[in-house]
Design a protein around this motif. Structure first.
Motif, PDB file in Angstrom:
ATOM      1  N   ALA A  38       0.805  -1.236   0.000  1.00  0.00           N
ATOM      2  CA  ALA A  38       0.000   0.000   0.000  1.00  0.00           C
ATOM      3  C   ALA A  38       0.832   1.277   0.000  1.00  0.00           C
ATOM      4  N   SER A  39       2.090   1.198  -0.412  1.00  0.00           N
ATOM      5  CA  SER A  39       2.890   2.421  -0.521  1.00  0.00           C
ATOM      6  C   SER A  39       2.509   3.218  -1.773  1.00  0.00           C
ATOM      7  N   ALA A  40       1.878   2.552  -2.713  1.00  0.00           N
ATOM      8  CA  ALA A  40       1.340   3.182  -3.930  1.00  0.00           C
ATOM      9  C   ALA A  40      -0.006   2.506  -4.199  1.00  0.00           C
ATOM     10  N   PRO A  41      -0.853   3.123  -4.994  1.00  0.00           N
ATOM     11  CA  PRO A  41      -2.174   2.527  -5.245  1.00  0.00           C
ATOM     12  C   PRO A  41      -2.092   1.166  -5.935  1.00  0.00           C
ATOM     13  N   ILE A  42      -3.146   0.407  -5.779  1.00  0.00           N
ATOM     14  CA  ILE A  42      -3.367  -0.804  -6.555  1.00  0.00           C
ATOM     15  C   ILE A  42      -4.594  -0.526  -7.419  1.00  0.00           C
ATOM     16  N   VAL A  43      -4.538  -0.923  -8.683  1.00  0.00           N
ATOM     17  CA  VAL A  43      -5.669  -0.761  -9.593  1.00  0.00           C
ATOM     18  C   VAL A  43      -6.309  -2.124  -9.781  1.00  0.00           C
ATOM     19  N   VAL A  44      -7.630  -2.150  -9.687  1.00  0.00           N
ATOM     20  CA  VAL A  44      -8.405  -3.357  -9.929  1.00  0.00           C
ATOM     21  C   VAL A  44      -9.390  -3.019 -11.041  1.00  0.00           C
ATOM     22  N   HIS A  45      -9.343  -3.776 -12.122  1.00  0.00           N
ATOM     23  CA  HIS A  45     -10.255  -3.477 -13.227  1.00  0.00           C
ATOM     24  C   HIS A  45     -10.836  -4.746 -13.819  1.00  0.00           C
ATOM     25  N   CYS A  46     -11.986  -4.570 -14.430  1.00  0.00           N
ATOM     26  CA  CYS A  46     -12.603  -5.590 -15.260  1.00  0.00           C
ATOM     27  C   CYS A  46     -13.051  -4.885 -16.537  1.00  0.00           C
ATOM     28  N   TRP A  47     -13.887  -5.517 -17.314  1.00  0.00           N
ATOM     29  CA  TRP A  47     -14.295  -4.894 -18.574  1.00  0.00           C
ATOM     30  C   TRP A  47     -15.017  -3.573 -18.339  1.00  0.00           C
ATOM     31  N   ALA A  48     -16.052  -3.602 -17.477  1.00  0.00           N
ATOM     32  CA  ALA A  48     -16.894  -2.420 -17.272  1.00  0.00           C
ATOM     33  C   ALA A  48     -16.590  -1.672 -15.977  1.00  0.00           C
ATOM     34  N   GLY A  49     -15.801  -2.245 -15.095  1.00  0.00           N
ATOM     35  CA  GLY A  49     -15.522  -1.570 -13.820  1.00  0.00           C
ATOM     36  C   GLY A  49     -16.718  -1.571 -12.892  1.00  0.00           C
ATOM     37  N   ILE A  50     -17.558  -2.591 -12.992  1.00  0.00           N
ATOM     38  CA  ILE A  50     -18.797  -2.617 -12.215  1.00  0.00           C
ATOM     39  C   ILE A  50     -18.880  -3.822 -11.274  1.00  0.00           C
ATOM     40  N   SER A  51     -18.619  -5.011 -11.758  1.00  0.00           N
ATOM     41  CA  SER A  51     -18.923  -6.218 -10.994  1.00  0.00           C
ATOM     42  C   SER A  51     -17.690  -6.953 -10.467  1.00  0.00           C
ATOM     43  N   ARG A  52     -16.896  -7.544 -11.351  1.00  0.00           N
ATOM     44  CA  ARG A  52     -15.726  -8.293 -10.891  1.00  0.00           C
ATOM     45  C   ARG A  52     -14.748  -7.382 -10.161  1.00  0.00           C
ATOM     46  N   SER A  53     -14.538  -6.178 -10.685  1.00  0.00           N
ATOM     47  CA  SER A  53     -13.562  -5.271 -10.064  1.00  0.00           C
ATOM     48  C   SER A  53     -14.051  -4.738  -8.724  1.00  0.00           C
ATOM     49  N   SER A  54     -15.328  -4.421  -8.601  1.00  0.00           N
ATOM     50  CA  SER A  54     -15.808  -3.929  -7.301  1.00  0.00           C
ATOM     51  C   SER A  54     -15.795  -5.052  -6.270  1.00  0.00           C
ATOM     52  N   ALA A  55     -16.066  -6.284  -6.704  1.00  0.00           N
ATOM     53  CA  ALA A  55     -15.963  -7.418  -5.787  1.00  0.00           C
ATOM     54  C   ALA A  55     -14.517  -7.614  -5.332  1.00  0.00           C
ATOM     55  N   ALA A  56     -13.585  -7.543  -6.268  1.00  0.00           N
ATOM     56  CA  ALA A  56     -12.170  -7.718  -5.919  1.00  0.00           C
ATOM     57  C   ALA A  56     -11.691  -6.614  -4.982  1.00  0.00           C
ATOM     58  N   ALA A  57     -12.124  -5.385  -5.219  1.00  0.00           N
ATOM     59  CA  ALA A  57     -11.747  -4.287  -4.315  1.00  0.00           C
ATOM     60  C   ALA A  57     -12.316  -4.525  -2.914  1.00  0.00           C
ATOM     61  N   PHE A  58     -13.552  -4.987  -2.836  1.00  0.00           N
ATOM     62  CA  PHE A  58     -14.178  -5.322  -1.552  1.00  0.00           C
ATOM     63  C   PHE A  58     -13.363  -6.402  -0.849  1.00  0.00           C
ATOM     64  N   VAL A  59     -12.957  -7.417  -1.572  1.00  0.00           N
ATOM     65  CA  VAL A  59     -12.153  -8.506  -1.016  1.00  0.00           C
ATOM     66  C   VAL A  59     -10.826  -7.966  -0.487  1.00  0.00           C
ATOM     67  N   LEU A  60     -10.137  -7.154  -1.281  1.00  0.00           N
ATOM     68  CA  LEU A  60      -8.837  -6.617  -0.856  1.00  0.00           C
ATOM     69  C   LEU A  60      -8.971  -5.730   0.376  1.00  0.00           C
ATOM     70  N   ALA A  61     -10.020  -4.901   0.416  1.00  0.00           N
ATOM     71  CA  ALA A  61     -10.227  -4.036   1.591  1.00  0.00           C
ATOM     72  C   ALA A  61     -10.531  -4.875   2.831  1.00  0.00           C
ATOM     73  N   CYS A  62     -11.335  -5.911   2.679  1.00  0.00           N
ATOM     74  CA  CYS A  62     -11.634  -6.786   3.825  1.00  0.00           C
ATOM     75  C   CYS A  62     -10.387  -7.548   4.270  1.00  0.00           C
ATOM     76  N   GLN A  63      -9.592  -7.979   3.317  1.00  0.00           N
ATOM     77  CA  GLN A  63      -8.360  -8.698   3.648  1.00  0.00           C
ATOM     78  C   GLN A  63      -7.405  -7.816   4.455  1.00  0.00           C
ATOM     79  N   ARG A  64      -7.225  -6.583   4.031  1.00  0.00           N
ATOM     80  CA  ARG A  64      -6.304  -5.666   4.722  1.00  0.00           C
ATOM     81  C   ARG A  64      -6.819  -5.253   6.091  1.00  0.00           C
ATOM     82  N   ASN A  65      -8.115  -5.381   6.301  1.00  0.00           N
ATOM     83  CA  ASN A  65      -8.753  -4.880   7.518  1.00  0.00           C
ATOM     84  C   ASN A  65      -9.635  -5.964   8.126  1.00  0.00           C
ATOM     85  N   PRO A  66      -9.019  -6.984   8.704  1.00  0.00           N
ATOM     86  CA  PRO A  66      -9.803  -8.131   9.169  1.00  0.00           C
ATOM     87  C   PRO A  66     -10.808  -7.806  10.274  1.00  0.00           C
TER      88      PRO A  66
END
Length: 170
Positions: free
Chosen positions: A79-107
């Motif tokens: 987390a010293s620099a941003p991480i980008v998470v993308h899918c085709w539309a930036g709506i479903s797979r990417s928002s799920a992955a971002a949710f997963v990463l945020a939950c992982q970092r903050n148990p």
């Protein structure tokens, strides 16, 4: 630092202007992209899965292997620099992955708080339920991630979402 969620069409611009250290690509298995300039190839995770939640003949839904790879990759992001998470539309797979990463970092953070921040940042976000369910199971969240994703509901319909930032630390 931040988790940047975006559609494929914004990846190169965000890589150039925001200088992320890591990139997660969630696209159909037969759709590959080059690693943008400025990101080391070993810091680009490519996950091939279709944006479906159930098994559909001829499509590859996200599976436990996809989520395990995402978690392993996220564990290597300092987390010293941003991480980008993308899918085709930036709506479903990417928002799920971002949710997963945020939950992982903050148990110990509230899954609902993280999910509602995603909704506040994007009226289009609709986290892929299969990715959320698998992550909830793998991280032993006892259904809290699933409940939180259901609580924010489906986002507004759109061809493509707009990029948004999700804070990484809660």
């Amino acid at each position: 630092m931040t988790i940047i969620v975006c559609p494929l069409s914004y990846v190169d611009t965000i890589a150039r202007t925001r200088k992320p250290s890591h990139l997660v690509t969630l696209l159909d298995p037969d759709h590959e992209i080059e690693t943008p300039e400025g990101i080391a190839p070993e810091r680009h995770l490519r996950l091939g899965c279709h944006d479906v939640s159930d098994f559909v003949e001829g499509l590859n839904p996200p599976d436990a292997s996809v989520v395990r790879q995402l978690l392993a990759f996220g564990g290597g992001w300092n987390a010293s620099a941003p991480i980008v998470v993308h899918c085709w539309a930036g709506i479903s797979r990417s928002s799920a992955a971002a949710f997963v990463l945020a939950c992982q970092r903050n148990p110990h953070a509230s899954e609902h708080e993280i999910a509602f921040e995603i909704r506040r940042k994007s009226r289009y976000a609709t986290p892929n339920p299969r990715i959320v369910e698998l992550a909830d199971m793998l991280m032993a969240r006892q259904g809290r991630m699933i409940d939180a994703a259901h609580a924010i509901g489906r986002g507004e319909l759109a061809h493509e979402g707009r990029p948004f930032d999700l804070k990484a630390d809660w």
